[in-house]
Motif scaffolding. Structure first.
Motif, PDB file in Angstrom:
ATOM      1  N   ILE A   1     -11.342  63.091  98.827  1.00  0.00           N
ATOM      2  CA  ILE A   1     -12.670  62.442  97.836  1.00  0.00           C
ATOM      3  C   ILE A   1     -12.601  61.051  98.496  1.00  0.00           C
ATOM      4  O   ILE A   1     -13.428  60.457  98.749  1.00  0.00           O
ATOM      5  N   THR A   2     -11.290  61.020  97.808  1.00  0.00           N
ATOM      6  CA  THR A   2     -10.827  58.820  98.090  1.00  0.00           C
ATOM      7  C   THR A   2     -11.521  58.654 100.031  1.00  0.00           C
ATOM      8  O   THR A   2     -11.956  57.662 100.719  1.00  0.00           O
ATOM      9  N   TYR A   3     -10.196  59.611 100.436  1.00  0.00           N
ATOM     10  CA  TYR A   3     -10.778  59.048 102.496  1.00  0.00           C
ATOM     11  C   TYR A   3     -11.250  59.388 102.587  1.00  0.00           C
ATOM     12  O   TYR A   3     -12.285  59.096 103.798  1.00  0.00           O
ATOM     13  N   LEU A   4     -12.224  60.674 102.515  1.00  0.00           N
ATOM     14  CA  LEU A   4     -12.882  61.527 103.746  1.00  0.00           C
ATOM     15  C   LEU A   4     -14.797  61.324 102.719  1.00  0.00           C
ATOM     16  O   LEU A   4     -15.836  60.981 103.610  1.00  0.00           O
ATOM     17  N   GLY A   5     -14.591  60.907 101.340  1.00  0.00           N
ATOM     18  CA  GLY A   5     -15.324  60.818 100.975  1.00  0.00           C
ATOM     19  C   GLY A   5     -15.491  59.674 100.263  1.00  0.00           C
ATOM     20  O   GLY A   5     -17.431  59.046 100.442  1.00  0.00           O
TER      21      GLY A   5
ATOM     22  N   VAL B   1     -15.009  56.073  86.245  1.00  0.00           N
ATOM     23  CA  VAL B   1     -15.092  56.390  85.173  1.00  0.00           C
ATOM     24  C   VAL B   1     -16.299  57.847  85.971  1.00  0.00           C
ATOM     25  O   VAL B   1     -15.377  58.642  85.294  1.00  0.00           O
ATOM     26  N   VAL B   2     -16.857  57.723  87.143  1.00  0.00           N
ATOM     27  CA  VAL B   2     -17.333  58.523  87.182  1.00  0.00           C
ATOM     28  C   VAL B   2     -16.377  60.003  87.609  1.00  0.00           C
ATOM     29  O   VAL B   2     -16.245  61.010  87.656  1.00  0.00           O
ATOM     30  N   PHE B   3     -15.270  59.223  88.811  1.00  0.00           N
ATOM     31  CA  PHE B   3     -14.443  60.329  89.699  1.00  0.00           C
ATOM     32  C   PHE B   3     -13.655  60.719  88.532  1.00  0.00           C
ATOM     33  O   PHE B   3     -12.441  61.604  89.141  1.00  0.00           O
ATOM     34  N   TYR B   4     -13.171  59.619  87.631  1.00  0.00           N
ATOM     35  CA  TYR B   4     -12.004  60.744  86.184  1.00  0.00           C
ATOM     36  C   TYR B   4     -12.643  61.413  85.797  1.00  0.00           C
ATOM     37  O   TYR B   4     -11.732  62.445  85.538  1.00  0.00           O
TER      38      TYR B   4
ATOM     39  N   LYS C   1     -10.832  65.618  86.867  1.00  0.00           N
ATOM     40  CA  LYS C   1     -10.651  66.097  85.236  1.00  0.00           C
ATOM     41  C   LYS C   1     -10.729  67.797  85.820  1.00  0.00           C
ATOM     42  O   LYS C   1     -10.582  68.686  85.497  1.00  0.00           O
ATOM     43  N   TRP C   2     -12.106  68.221  86.274  1.00  0.00           N
ATOM     44  CA  TRP C   2     -12.839  68.973  85.988  1.00  0.00           C
ATOM     45  C   TRP C   2     -12.512  70.447  87.407  1.00  0.00           C
ATOM     46  O   TRP C   2     -12.114  71.583  86.890  1.00  0.00           O
ATOM     47  N   LEU C   3     -12.116  69.477  88.405  1.00  0.00           N
ATOM     48  CA  LEU C   3     -10.992  70.173  89.123  1.00  0.00           C
ATOM     49  C   LEU C   3      -9.567  70.280  89.187  1.00  0.00           C
ATOM     50  O   LEU C   3      -8.377  71.323  90.211  1.00  0.00           O
ATOM     51  N   ASN C   4      -9.435  69.800  88.109  1.00  0.00           N
ATOM     52  CA  ASN C   4      -7.521  70.354  87.529  1.00  0.00           C
ATOM     53  C   ASN C   4      -6.374  69.670  88.239  1.00  0.00           C
ATOM     54  O   ASN C   4      -5.575  69.836  88.653  1.00  0.00           O
ATOM     55  N   THR C   5      -6.787  68.375  88.747  1.00  0.00           N
ATOM     56  CA  THR C   5      -5.895  67.480  89.610  1.00  0.00           C
ATOM     57  C   THR C   5      -4.200  67.190  88.963  1.00  0.00           C
ATOM     58  O   THR C   5      -4.633  66.476  88.059  1.00  0.00           O
ATOM     59  N   PRO C   6      -3.702  67.646  90.146  1.00  0.00           N
ATOM     60  CA  PRO C   6      -2.519  67.723  88.975  1.00  0.00           C
ATOM     61  C   PRO C   6      -2.422  65.801  88.940  1.00  0.00           C
ATOM     62  O   PRO C   6      -2.801  64.682  89.915  1.00  0.00           O
ATOM     63  N   ASN C   7      -1.229  65.221  88.223  1.00  0.00           N
ATOM     64  CA  ASN C   7      -1.678  63.674  87.902  1.00  0.00           C
ATOM     65  C   ASN C   7      -2.874  63.138  88.028  1.00  0.00           C
ATOM     66  O   ASN C   7      -3.131  61.745  88.249  1.00  0.00           O
TER      67      ASN C   7
ATOM     68  N   SER D   1      -3.918  59.402  89.966  1.00  0.00           N
ATOM     69  CA  SER D   1      -5.339  59.718  91.094  1.00  0.00           C
ATOM     70  C   SER D   1      -6.391  59.296  90.602  1.00  0.00           C
ATOM     71  O   SER D   1      -7.327  58.827  91.730  1.00  0.00           O
ATOM     72  N   THR D   2      -7.066  58.513  89.320  1.00  0.00           N
ATOM     73  CA  THR D   2      -7.581  58.131  89.067  1.00  0.00           C
ATOM     74  C   THR D   2      -7.503  56.378  89.505  1.00  0.00           C
ATOM     75  O   THR D   2      -8.279  56.358  89.122  1.00  0.00           O
ATOM     76  N   VAL D   3      -6.911  56.265  89.212  1.00  0.00           N
ATOM     77  CA  VAL D   3      -6.648  55.368  89.544  1.00  0.00           C
ATOM     78  C   VAL D   3      -6.251  54.700  91.097  1.00  0.00           C
ATOM     79  O   VAL D   3      -6.465  53.904  91.645  1.00  0.00           O
ATOM     80  N   SER D   4      -6.014  55.637  91.449  1.00  0.00           N
ATOM     81  CA  SER D   4      -5.561  55.783  92.945  1.00  0.00           C
ATOM     82  C   SER D   4      -7.008  55.807  94.171  1.00  0.00           C
ATOM     83  O   SER D   4      -6.945  54.647  94.615  1.00  0.00           O
ATOM     84  N   ILE D   5      -8.233  56.319  93.485  1.00  0.00           N
ATOM     85  CA  ILE D   5      -9.792  55.907  93.659  1.00  0.00           C
ATOM     86  C   ILE D   5      -9.595  54.811  93.019  1.00  0.00           C
ATOM     87  O   ILE D   5     -10.854  53.975  93.755  1.00  0.00           O
ATOM     88  N   ALA D   6      -9.413  53.795  91.654  1.00  0.00           N
ATOM     89  CA  ALA D   6     -10.114  53.700  91.262  1.00  0.00           C
ATOM     90  C   ALA D   6      -9.552  52.041  92.224  1.00  0.00           C
ATOM     91  O   ALA D   6     -10.489  50.963  93.330  1.00  0.00           O
ATOM     92  N   THR D   7      -8.204  51.773  92.540  1.00  0.00           N
ATOM     93  CA  THR D   7      -7.868  50.874  94.046  1.00  0.00           C
ATOM     94  C   THR D   7      -7.772  50.738  94.953  1.00  0.00           C
ATOM     95  O   THR D   7      -8.464  50.138  95.664  1.00  0.00           O
TER      96      THR D   7
END
Length: 229
Positions: A83-87, A134-137, A141-147, A151-157
């Motif tokens: 999501i981060t890199y393609l989206g 907040v949105v991507f968290y 979570k809905w996608l059952n993403t590991p860690n 992963s959420t902090v990765s999107i934020a940064t």
């Protein structure tokens, strides 16, 4: 177009060749070499050395890196990275290419003009980052993403860094340095299951060094361009 490699200074050649050697060598730790990993990591460090110089070429390479990196992330169900890199990162890089081309330091130059990061823009950037986080968290979570938290902090940064890069401010590099640290943790966890991931750990370790150099180089360029006047 002038050969961009001819513009590299001695210290930049040292940083680049060291980074390239380490990320390529790290790919040989796995039982089987992942060609996508190899290309992505080599392309990534090449992109960063040119972004540090403020060259549009670095952004072009970032778009290609985003596609290759997303393939690797998919294998490990790291949906946050896809999501981060393609989206996000790739589309922002495309817009950044346009913005940088339209804003050269001097007419006919390939180096981008740096902007001052005002208090008002800093607040706007932080509010946008908070909203995206907040949105991507909940999406992750809905996608059952590991860690999930990492992963959420990765999107934020990553959003924080990409947005500042689009806005042409030097603090983009600090944002990416924070993102590098998060990704070192994320891929270190994955490397316990698959040694192929050590290549990504090495990749983001080198990214961290390159991003810190990028911040120093951009701050120096701010003085040269009179950005802070």
């Amino acid at each position: 177009m002038k050969n961009p490699f001819k513009t590299l200074e001695k210290k930049e050649w040292v940083i680049y060749l060291t980074s390239l050697t380490i990320v390529i060598a790290s790919n040989f730790f796995a039982k089987e070499i992942d060609v996508i990993n190899l290309l992505a990591t080599a392309l990534g460090v090449t992109a960063l050395i040119f972004i540090a110089k403020g060259f549009v070429l670095g952004q072009v390479l970032c778009v290609i890196f985003a596609a290759l990196y997303s393939i690797t992330s998919f294998k490990f169900r790291y949906y946050s990275e896809i999501i981060t890199y393609l989206g996000m990162t790739a589309p922002i890089s495309i817009f950044t290419i346009i913005v940088w081309i339209k804003n050269p330091a001097k007419k006919g130059e390939s180096v981008v003009k740096i902007r001052r990061f005002t208090g008002k823009e800093c607040l706007t950037t932080l509010l946008l980052t908070a909203l995206v986080t907040v949105v991507f968290y909940f999406i992750l979570k809905w996608l059952n993403t590991p860690n999930l938290i990492v992963s959420t902090v990765s999107i934020a940064t990553s959003f924080l860094a990409s947005y500042m890069m689009l806005r042409r401010v030097s603090f983009y590099a600090i944002g990416f340095a924070l993102n590098d640290i998060v990704l070192i943790v994320l891929w270190s966890i994955a490397s316990f299951q698959n040694l192929t991931c050590l290549a990504m750990v090495a990749c983001f370790l080198m990214f961290l060094i390159n991003d810190l150099y990028g911040f120093i180089r951009w701050k120096m360029r701010e003085v040269e361009q009179g950005t802070n006047k």
